[in-house]
Design an enzyme around this catalytic site. Sequence first.
Site, mmCIF file in Angstrom:
data_model
loop_
_atom_site.group_PDB
_atom_site.id
_atom_site.type_symbol
_atom_site.label_atom_id
_atom_site.label_comp_id
_atom_site.label_asym_id
_atom_site.label_seq_id
_atom_site.Cartn_x
_atom_site.Cartn_y
_atom_site.Cartn_z
ATOM 1 N N HIS A 110 34.611 -49.905 38.366
ATOM 2 C CA HIS A 110 34.361 -50.612 39.635
ATOM 3 C C HIS A 110 35.059 -51.978 39.664
ATOM 4 O O HIS A 110 35.548 -52.402 40.701
ATOM 5 C CB HIS A 110 32.846 -50.784 39.807
ATOM 6 C CG HIS A 110 32.419 -51.371 41.119
ATOM 7 N ND1 HIS A 110 33.077 -51.148 42.302
ATOM 8 C CD2 HIS A 110 31.373 -52.186 41.421
ATOM 9 C CE1 HIS A 110 32.467 -51.798 43.283
ATOM 10 N NE2 HIS A 110 31.442 -52.449 42.771
ATOM 11 N N ASP A 122 27.043 -48.022 39.065
ATOM 12 C CA ASP A 122 28.409 -48.537 38.991
ATOM 13 C C ASP A 122 28.934 -48.339 37.572
ATOM 14 O O ASP A 122 28.268 -48.724 36.596
ATOM 15 C CB ASP A 122 28.453 -50.048 39.291
ATOM 16 C CG ASP A 122 28.327 -50.356 40.775
ATOM 17 O OD1 ASP A 122 28.451 -49.433 41.596
ATOM 18 O OD2 ASP A 122 28.104 -51.542 41.095
HETATM 19 ZN ZN ZN Z 1 27.753 -50.407 43.559
#
Ligand code: ZN
Length: 195
Positions: free
Chosen positions: A57, A53
């Site tokens: 995000h 991530d």
């Molecule tokens: Zn994720």
Amino acid sequence: MIRSARTWDISMPITESMPVYPGDPPPGFTTSLADGVTLTIAHLSLHAGTHVDAPLHVFPDAPDAGQLPWMRLCGPACVVQALATPVDAEQVGCWPLRNRDRVLVRAAPGGCVFTADGARALLGRDIILLGVECLGPDNDDDPRLPVHRILLSASVPLLENLCLRDVRPGRYLLTCLGLPLPGREAAWVRAVLSC
Ligand SMILES: [Zn+2]
């Protein structure tokens, strides 16, 4: 004598039946076979399988997966065992981490999500990467993703869905590279440990 390195592939095989984040569609594959040529179209979330991530995000306009400093995902790493979930500051305080460590957490029987204090304790120990052997470090009944926010606001990328079952706690070398996905909030990775 040259000792060959031991390696562990800690990436999750991507299949239609793999666990996915609640609400996400399961991976789908449409395969056709014509004239002896196999062609597959995949339909899957960037958060399916082992992936990283990026700050985008949870923060608009923050760095995306194409802007991640990939060398941050490659280097010395410490595999630790969660004793209970959620992981709190006290547990984090017991882990044998070094400064600028990459921390990969083996799940306790119930998983390995973190409390907000546990996430802050990781930052207090100066880590540069958190990896977890579960779908993510946040409790999936909290859509605000507080642990993601605490770590990604400090530019600590998150590796999710690691397979650490066969890896003992200890020190390793992590090699982890993702696909170049400019403008996206996450990227699938292949992650390998060696020692
Ligand atoms: Zn994720």
